[in-house]
Design a protein around this motif. Structure first.
Motif, PDB file in Angstrom:
ATOM      1  N   MET A   1     -13.847  20.885  -6.300  1.00 51.37           N
ATOM      2  CA  MET A   1     -12.974  22.033  -6.570  1.00 51.37           C
ATOM      3  C   MET A   1     -11.894  22.168  -5.503  1.00 51.37           C
ATOM      4  N   GLY A   2     -12.206  21.761  -4.285  1.00 55.40           N
ATOM      5  CA  GLY A   2     -11.189  21.765  -3.238  1.00 55.40           C
ATOM      6  C   GLY A   2     -10.044  20.826  -3.576  1.00 55.40           C
ATOM      7  N   HIS A   3     -10.388  19.654  -4.111  1.00 59.18           N
ATOM      8  CA  HIS A   3      -9.354  18.699  -4.539  1.00 59.18           C
ATOM      9  C   HIS A   3      -8.502  19.304  -5.650  1.00 59.18           C
ATOM     10  N   TYR A   4      -9.167  19.877  -6.665  1.00 60.81           N
ATOM     11  CA  TYR A   4      -8.419  20.477  -7.773  1.00 60.81           C
ATOM     12  C   TYR A   4      -7.519  21.606  -7.271  1.00 60.81           C
ATOM     13  N   ASN A   5      -8.071  22.473  -6.448  1.00 62.26           N
ATOM     14  CA  ASN A   5      -7.300  23.611  -5.964  1.00 62.26           C
ATOM     15  C   ASN A   5      -6.077  23.150  -5.176  1.00 62.26           C
ATOM     16  N   ARG A   6      -6.256  22.147  -4.339  1.00 59.88           N
ATOM     17  CA  ARG A   6      -5.142  21.655  -3.518  1.00 59.88           C
ATOM     18  C   ARG A   6      -4.017  21.086  -4.378  1.00 59.88           C
ATOM     19  N   PHE A   7      -4.382  20.250  -5.338  1.00 59.56           N
ATOM     20  CA  PHE A   7      -3.343  19.627  -6.160  1.00 59.56           C
ATOM     21  C   PHE A   7      -2.695  20.619  -7.121  1.00 59.56           C
ATOM     22  N   PHE A   8      -3.475  21.526  -7.690  1.00 63.49           N
ATOM     23  CA  PHE A   8      -2.887  22.522  -8.588  1.00 63.49           C
ATOM     24  C   PHE A   8      -1.980  23.489  -7.836  1.00 63.49           C
ATOM     25  N   GLN A   9      -2.355  23.852  -6.612  1.00 62.85           N
ATOM     26  CA  GLN A   9      -1.511  24.748  -5.823  1.00 62.85           C
ATOM     27  C   GLN A   9      -0.151  24.115  -5.535  1.00 62.85           C
ATOM     28  N   HIS A  10      -0.130  22.794  -5.436  1.00 61.70           N
ATOM     29  CA  HIS A  10       1.134  22.097  -5.209  1.00 61.70           C
ATOM     30  C   HIS A  10       2.117  22.365  -6.348  1.00 61.70           C
ATOM     31  N   TYR A  11       1.579  22.625  -7.551  1.00 64.08           N
ATOM     32  CA  TYR A  11       2.416  22.916  -8.723  1.00 64.08           C
ATOM     33  C   TYR A  11       2.392  24.404  -9.066  1.00 64.08           C
ATOM     34  N   ASN A  12       2.022  25.226  -8.086  1.00 63.69           N
ATOM     35  CA  ASN A  12       2.027  26.690  -8.240  1.00 63.69           C
ATOM     36  C   ASN A  12       1.180  27.160  -9.419  1.00 63.69           C
TER      37      ASN A  12
END
Length: 268
Positions: free
Chosen positions: A89-100
């Motif tokens: 989930m940390g990976h998902y959160n990091r990459f999704f946050q990059h796209y706001n």
């Protein structure tokens, strides 16, 4: 364009498997997760509603701890799932946050779906996340799920889980991203004359035979579990596509109606 109708689908469940999350048993495929985040964030921005069903907690956990092989005991597997899920989930959160784009985690066990009150709570939680433009990311709660005669809590595989989730949220389409392009008449690795099926309208004995075979060594599924998911989708009068996870941006073309992967949809 024979799949033109897909353009009208607004609510989509996307399932991605362990083979797609992992580059190898010891390496997470960060580029794949990034591309998936980019695609899903873009779809949300375009007005679609996306729900992700993901595998990979044990795979990510094992790679983080540099395991040479997966543990054999249920207790060790569940501990690894608990450890790996937070990292995943940390990976998902990091990459999704990059796209706001915000995401929210939901872990499910089978018994939650089987009881009306808890099922209503699951549906309400998912609908609330979608209403707030938050993409739900769902996995089976492998850290606690067990199979007992009088209390079954395991879905068994995330292909099945994704079809159940699609039914719960009344999604029009389930897209299963896999390590294969679609359903073939035979194993294309062994038979160069094997052809991929463009559309399947019903699950017959012949289709089940085509799908029979063992999944990879570090995933629970194979094509047969995808056929079982398709059976659930067809029974609910919904559509499903099995396609390669190699390039998640192909989802844009799929949702524009391009004939990519195998479409499971009953005759209109």
């Amino acid at each position: 364009m024979e799949r033109e109708f897909i353009k009208d689908y607004q609510r989509i469940v996307i399932k991605i498997g362990t083979n797609s999350i992992m580059q190898s048993q010891k390496k997470v495929n960060y580029q794949k997760i990034d591309r998936l985040a980019y695609v899903c964030a873009s779809l949300q921005q375009a007005g679609k509603e996306v729900i992700i069903v993901t595998s990979g907690a044990i795979g990510v956990g094992a790679s983080t701890l540099a395991y040479d092989e997966y543990p054999n005991t249920i207790a060790e597997q569940q501990a690894l799932a608990a450890f790996g899920q937070s990292i995943l989930m940390g990976h998902y959160n990091r990459f999704f946050q990059h796209y706001n784009q915000h995401v929210g985690q939901i872990l499910l066990t089978r018994d939650v779906i089987d009881f009306p009150e808890s099922l209503l709570n699951v549906r309400t939680a998912l609908e609330t996340l979608l209403a707030k433009n938050i993409i739900p990311i769902i996995n089976e709660n492998d850290a606690v799920a067990v199979d007992e005669l009088d209390h079954q809590t395991k879905f068994g595989d995330n292909d099945t889980l994704s079809a159940i989730v699609a039914k719960v949220v009344d999604a029009q389409l389930l897209i299963i991203l896999s390590d294969v392009d679609g359903l073939y008449t035979d194993n294309p690795m062994r038979n160069p004359e094997a052809a991929m099926l463009d559309r399947v309208t019903e699950i017959t004995d012949e289709i089940i035979y085509m799908a029979s075979g063992k999944g990879s060594e570090f995933s629970k599924g194979g094509m047969l579990t995808k056929i079982k998911a398709a059976e659930k989708m067809l029974a609910a009068k919904k559509a499903m596509i099995v396609t390669s996870s190699e390039d998640p941006t192909s989802l844009f073309k799929i949702l524009e109606g391009d004939a990519i992967g195998t479409l499971f949809k009953s005759e209109d």
